[in-house]
Design an enzyme around this catalytic site. Sequence first.
Site, mmCIF file in Angstrom:
data_model
loop_
_atom_site.group_PDB
_atom_site.id
_atom_site.type_symbol
_atom_site.label_atom_id
_atom_site.label_comp_id
_atom_site.label_asym_id
_atom_site.label_seq_id
_atom_site.Cartn_x
_atom_site.Cartn_y
_atom_site.Cartn_z
ATOM 1 N N HIS A 38 0.594 -1.187 -0.473
ATOM 2 C CA HIS A 38 0.209 -0.005 0.202
ATOM 3 C C HIS A 38 0.826 1.159 0.102
ATOM 4 C CE1 HIS A 38 -2.619 2.517 2.722
ATOM 5 N NE2 HIS A 38 -3.361 2.551 1.140
ATOM 6 N N GLU A 93 0.498 -0.602 -5.060
ATOM 7 C CA GLU A 93 -0.733 -0.003 -4.729
ATOM 8 C C GLU A 93 -0.593 2.275 -4.795
ATOM 9 O OE1 GLU A 93 -4.503 3.051 -2.708
ATOM 10 O OE2 GLU A 93 -1.888 2.312 -2.740
ATOM 11 N N HIS A 96 -0.705 10.503 -2.401
ATOM 12 C CA HIS A 96 -2.130 10.482 -1.613
ATOM 13 C C HIS A 96 -2.893 11.610 -0.472
ATOM 14 C CE1 HIS A 96 -5.230 9.800 1.759
ATOM 15 N NE2 HIS A 96 -5.129 8.163 1.367
ATOM 16 N N GLU A 124 -4.938 3.854 -7.951
ATOM 17 C CA GLU A 124 -5.550 5.005 -7.029
ATOM 18 C C GLU A 124 -6.279 6.247 -8.241
ATOM 19 O OE1 GLU A 124 -6.664 4.961 -3.072
ATOM 20 O OE2 GLU A 124 -8.211 6.970 -3.744
#
Length: 296
Positions: free
Chosen positions: A45, A72, A87, A155
């Site tokens: 992650h 990810e 992020h 993402e």
Amino acid sequence: MHVRPAAAATAALLGLTLTLTVFGATAAAAAPGPDWLSGPTVYAHRGASAYAPENTLEAIDLAMGMGIEWVENDVQRTKDGELVVIHDDTLARTTDVEQVFPDRAPWRVMDFTAEEIRGLDAGSWFGPQYAGARVPTLREYMDRVQRNQQRLLLEIKKPELYPGIEEQTLRLLDGAGWLDEKHVSRRLVVQSFSAESVRVVHELRPDLVTAFLGTPPLADLPRYAQFTDRINPWYTTIDGEWVNAVHGLIGAHGKAMEVDTWIVDDAATARKVQDMGVDGIITNKPDIVRDAVGAY
Ligand code: G3P
Ligand code: CA
């Protein structure tokens, strides 16, 4: 779908029969699917982000060094239209932007140019050994994942802030060589918390494997199955029954829908979600989880 070894052979036969009988030809395979004999797929992650600054090239290199194939990340857009990997929608937590640009609060990603962001230190906040790490552009990131021979769970973060980011992301992936059959079938999954964004990606590139981040009520799942292959929930929100219900649906590519859960960082919880039957585990500590569930 992750099936415990005892049931693997039966499940394999059932899955094959279902695919051949109901759908004729196999659609784009959601290739990352776990190996039935080796446990759920493990995703690093934001890279191996418990040990290196999140979403940096250093974090994916570290994951590679641990033998973790899947990483990810989170994709957003700068003021001048460059896609970058970060992020938060501000630069404050993971860079030195407050020192470099003290008058630019709230330091939103979308208010800074790519060149300004390139000059920031995205590593010192994590530890002095990472001083000088950068916020990578998506292109730099893709090239590194490719060089490392890794695979990517990408993402699209906060797409409501970045109109058209789905198409732009796909264009960049195409330019980086990531939308050929080999990458699409084995090495790439696109996910978002925005169902609309996932739907748009699916419409633009129906061959891509996609995932919706969240835990929709069971009654709503068939609607998601029309445009996505996976439902990826926070681990605290699920149980075995919910996972089974997702597995009972046929997703956008004619295969049983899958579940990759996040963020699991300890061995006991990893084994707990493995017992629920999840297909993948997204973790900041991929070494711990891999060792706990016997995945590769
Ligand atoms: O991949 C799942 C996870 O990344 C979702 O949460 O906030 O870390 O992007 P977040
Ligand atoms: Ca994420």
